[in-house]
Motif scaffolding. Structure first.
Motif, mmCIF file in Angstrom:
data_model
loop_
_atom_site.group_PDB
_atom_site.id
_atom_site.type_symbol
_atom_site.label_atom_id
_atom_site.label_comp_id
_atom_site.label_asym_id
_atom_site.label_seq_id
_atom_site.Cartn_x
_atom_site.Cartn_y
_atom_site.Cartn_z
ATOM 1 N N MET A 79 2.083 -4.513 -2.233
ATOM 2 C CA MET A 79 3.445 -4.926 -2.557
ATOM 3 C C MET A 79 3.423 -6.029 -3.612
ATOM 4 S SD MET A 79 5.252 -2.939 -0.656
ATOM 5 C CE MET A 79 6.883 -3.674 -0.875
ATOM 6 N N VAL A 80 4.404 -5.973 -4.511
ATOM 7 C CA VAL A 80 4.540 -6.999 -5.537
ATOM 8 C C VAL A 80 5.968 -7.531 -5.523
ATOM 9 C CG1 VAL A 80 2.771 -5.976 -7.017
ATOM 10 C CG2 VAL A 80 5.162 -5.329 -7.342
ATOM 11 N N THR A 81 6.112 -8.781 -5.908
ATOM 12 C CA THR A 81 7.436 -9.386 -6.051
ATOM 13 C C THR A 81 7.611 -9.838 -7.495
ATOM 14 O OG1 THR A 81 6.547 -11.512 -5.334
ATOM 15 C CG2 THR A 81 7.589 -10.141 -3.650
ATOM 16 N N ARG A 87 8.453 -4.428 -4.598
ATOM 17 C CA ARG A 87 8.164 -3.042 -4.938
ATOM 18 C C ARG A 87 6.752 -2.687 -4.463
ATOM 19 N NH1 ARG A 87 10.147 -2.063 -11.227
ATOM 20 N NH2 ARG A 87 12.394 -2.305 -10.863
ATOM 21 N N GLU A 88 6.575 -1.413 -4.183
ATOM 22 C CA GLU A 88 5.261 -0.934 -3.758
ATOM 23 C C GLU A 88 4.571 -0.249 -4.930
ATOM 24 O OE1 GLU A 88 3.970 1.118 0.268
ATOM 25 O OE2 GLU A 88 4.642 2.662 -1.165
ATOM 26 N N TYR A 89 3.372 -0.732 -5.257
ATOM 27 C CA TYR A 89 2.519 -0.077 -6.243
ATOM 28 C C TYR A 89 1.434 0.686 -5.481
ATOM 29 C CZ TYR A 89 4.399 -3.060 -10.024
ATOM 30 O OH TYR A 89 5.203 -3.686 -10.946
ATOM 31 N N SER A 90 1.009 1.819 -6.009
ATOM 32 C CA SER A 90 0.006 2.600 -5.285
ATOM 33 C C SER A 90 -0.932 3.330 -6.235
ATOM 34 C CB SER A 90 0.683 3.616 -4.355
ATOM 35 O OG SER A 90 1.348 4.623 -5.089
ATOM 36 N N LEU A 91 -2.148 3.584 -5.725
ATOM 37 C CA LEU A 91 -3.153 4.389 -6.411
ATOM 38 C C LEU A 91 -3.638 5.447 -5.423
ATOM 39 C CD1 LEU A 91 -5.407 1.689 -8.142
ATOM 40 C CD2 LEU A 91 -3.687 3.120 -9.242
ATOM 41 N N ARG A 92 -3.587 6.707 -5.833
ATOM 42 C CA ARG A 92 -4.147 7.771 -4.995
ATOM 43 C C ARG A 92 -5.407 8.285 -5.656
ATOM 44 N NH1 ARG A 92 -3.111 13.509 -4.031
ATOM 45 N NH2 ARG A 92 -1.379 13.501 -5.507
ATOM 46 N N LEU A 93 -6.543 8.046 -5.019
ATOM 47 C CA LEU A 93 -7.833 8.493 -5.531
ATOM 48 C C LEU A 93 -8.090 9.891 -4.998
ATOM 49 C CD1 LEU A 93 -9.929 5.222 -4.991
ATOM 50 C CD2 LEU A 93 -8.525 5.890 -6.958
ATOM 51 N N LYS A 94 -8.126 10.871 -5.879
ATOM 52 C CA LYS A 94 -8.226 12.268 -5.489
ATOM 53 C C LYS A 94 -9.674 12.751 -5.485
ATOM 54 C CE LYS A 94 -5.150 14.898 -7.489
ATOM 55 N NZ LYS A 94 -4.389 15.528 -8.586
ATOM 56 N N SER A 95 -9.904 13.867 -4.789
ATOM 57 C CA SER A 95 -11.255 14.422 -4.687
ATOM 58 C C SER A 95 -11.792 14.902 -6.019
ATOM 59 C CB SER A 95 -11.266 15.577 -3.674
ATOM 60 O OG SER A 95 -10.926 15.123 -2.380
ATOM 61 N N ASP A 96 -10.894 15.299 -6.941
ATOM 62 C CA ASP A 96 -11.334 15.786 -8.250
ATOM 63 C C ASP A 96 -11.492 14.664 -9.260
ATOM 64 O OD1 ASP A 96 -8.717 15.097 -8.700
ATOM 65 O OD2 ASP A 96 -8.078 17.050 -9.455
ATOM 66 N N HIS A 97 -11.509 13.419 -8.772
ATOM 67 C CA HIS A 97 -11.667 12.216 -9.609
ATOM 68 C C HIS A 97 -10.426 11.884 -10.422
ATOM 69 C CE1 HIS A 97 -15.858 11.738 -8.561
ATOM 70 N NE2 HIS A 97 -16.041 13.022 -8.804
ATOM 71 N N GLU A 123 11.154 -9.903 -13.916
ATOM 72 C CA GLU A 123 10.156 -8.947 -14.385
ATOM 73 C C GLU A 123 9.063 -8.802 -13.329
ATOM 74 O OE1 GLU A 123 8.468 -10.308 -18.007
ATOM 75 O OE2 GLU A 123 8.140 -12.357 -17.293
ATOM 76 N N TYR A 124 8.579 -7.574 -13.190
ATOM 77 C CA TYR A 124 7.540 -7.274 -12.212
ATOM 78 C C TYR A 124 6.167 -7.341 -12.885
ATOM 79 C CZ TYR A 124 11.027 -5.773 -8.810
ATOM 80 O OH TYR A 124 12.071 -5.748 -7.912
ATOM 81 N N PRO A 125 5.125 -7.526 -12.091
ATOM 82 C CA PRO A 125 3.773 -7.597 -12.668
ATOM 83 C C PRO A 125 3.427 -6.332 -13.435
ATOM 84 C CG PRO A 125 3.745 -8.330 -10.383
ATOM 85 C CD PRO A 125 5.113 -7.760 -10.636
#
Length: 250
Positions: A118-120, A153-163, A184-186
Motif C-alpha cells: 500500500m502507498v499513500t 492505493r494498492e500497488y502489485s506485482l504478479r510474478l508469472k511462471s513464464d517469467h 501525487e502518488y509514489p
C-alpha cells in the motif's frame, strides 16, 4: 490435495527415471523453463524427498541424477528463501569451493504469485515550501478533505511462471490534469519480465512505447531477496527496501 498428489506422482516418476532410462539432453532442455542467462551460476531443479533443515535433495533440470547438498550454512545465514517441499521448483547457488554445499536456496514456487503493498500520496510540491508555510497550509486543510486526498492505493506485482510480470498501480499514462491534482502518488515502474541471476532477481521495466522519455531502452533493476515467507516478501532495491504481502487469486 490434487496438486500435492500430482507433484508426488511427478517427483516419483523423475526419481524412477534417475535409476533407469536415460533422458536425452534435448528432452531435458525442453522441460527446463529456467534458461540460464550468460554469467548466471544459478542451478535450477526440483526439491525431492529426503530434504531436511540441513540437507537438500535436488534433481537438476536436464539430469537424471539426484544431488545432495549441505544447507546448514545457508540456513544459519538466512539464505533459505521459502521452505522447499517435494516437487517445488528451486534455484540454488552452490559454493564454488565446496560443491556439496548450497549457499542459497530460493523456492521459486513460493516466489511466484501476486505481491502487493500500500502507498499513500503526498501533497504536491509541499517539500519545496518553507517549513512555516507547510505548517500553515496543513492547518487550513479540513480534516475531511485531507482524508479524501490521502486515500491509499494498492500497488502489485504478479510474478508469472513464464517469467512475465503483471504490474498494477500508479498512473499508467500521464495527462495534463495530473499536475493539477493536490496530491501525487509514489512513482511506479511497470515491470514486464523477471529472472533469477546469481541469487538475485532481475526485473525489466518497460514503457508504453518500449523506450523511456529520454529515449533510452527499457531499464532493469537488480534486487536482493531479504525475506521470503508464505505471505511475506521483502526485496532490497538499489535505493530502498520494499515489503510485500501476498494476495491470493480472486
Amino acid at each position: 490435495m490434487m496438486k500435492n498428489l500430482f507433484l508426488c506422482i511427478l517427483t516419483g516418476a523423475l526419481i524412477v527415471a534417475c535409476g533407469g532410462q536415460q533422458q536425452s539432453e534435448a528432452e531435458g532442455d525442453e522441460t527446463n523453463i529456467y534458461k540460464t542467462l550468460p554469467g548466471d551460476s544459478t542451478r535450477y531443479g526440483l526439491a525431492c524427498d529426503g530434504s531436511t533443515d540441513s540437507i537438500l535433495v535436488f534433481l537438476p533440470y536436464g539430469s537424471t541424477r539426484l544431488d545432495t547438498f549441505d544447507i546448514i550454512t545457508a540456513f544459519q545465514n538466512r539464505k533459505i528463501f521459502g521452505r522447499p517441499h517435494i516437487g517445488d521448483d528451486l534455484a540454488i547457488i552452490v559454493n564454488p569451493e565446496d560443491t556439496v554445499e548450497a549457499l542459497m536456496v530460493i523456492n521459486l514456487e513460493s516466489l511466484k504469485g501476486t505481491w502487493c503493498y500500500m502507498v499513500t500520496p503526498t501533497l504536491r510540491h509541499i517539500d519545496k515550501m518553507p517549513k512555516r508555510m507547510q505548517r500553515r497550509m496543513m492547518e487550513r486543510i479540513p480534516d475531511s478533505l485531507y482524508r479524501k486526498w490521502m486515500t491509499p492505493r494498492e500497488y502489485s506485482l504478479r510474478l508469472k511462471s513464464d517469467h512475465g510480470v503483471v504490474a498494477r498501480g500508479g498512473v499508467y499514462r500521464q495527462t495534463t490534469t495530473d499536475d493539477m491534482t493536490p496530491v501525487e502518488y509514489p512513482a511506479f515502474k511497470r515491470y514486464t519480465d523477471w529472472h533469477i541471476y546469481n541469487g538475485r532477481i532481475i526485473l525489466k521495466a518497460d514503457t508504453i512505447a518500449g523506450f523511456t522519455q529520454e529515449g533510452d531502452m527499457p531499464t532493469t533493476d537488480t534486487v536482493n531477496i531479504v525475506m521470503l515467507r508464505r505471505d511475506t516478501l521483502v526485496l532490497q532495491f538499489p535505493d530502498h527496501e520494499q515489503s510485500y504481502y501476498r494476495k491470493e487469486k480472486e
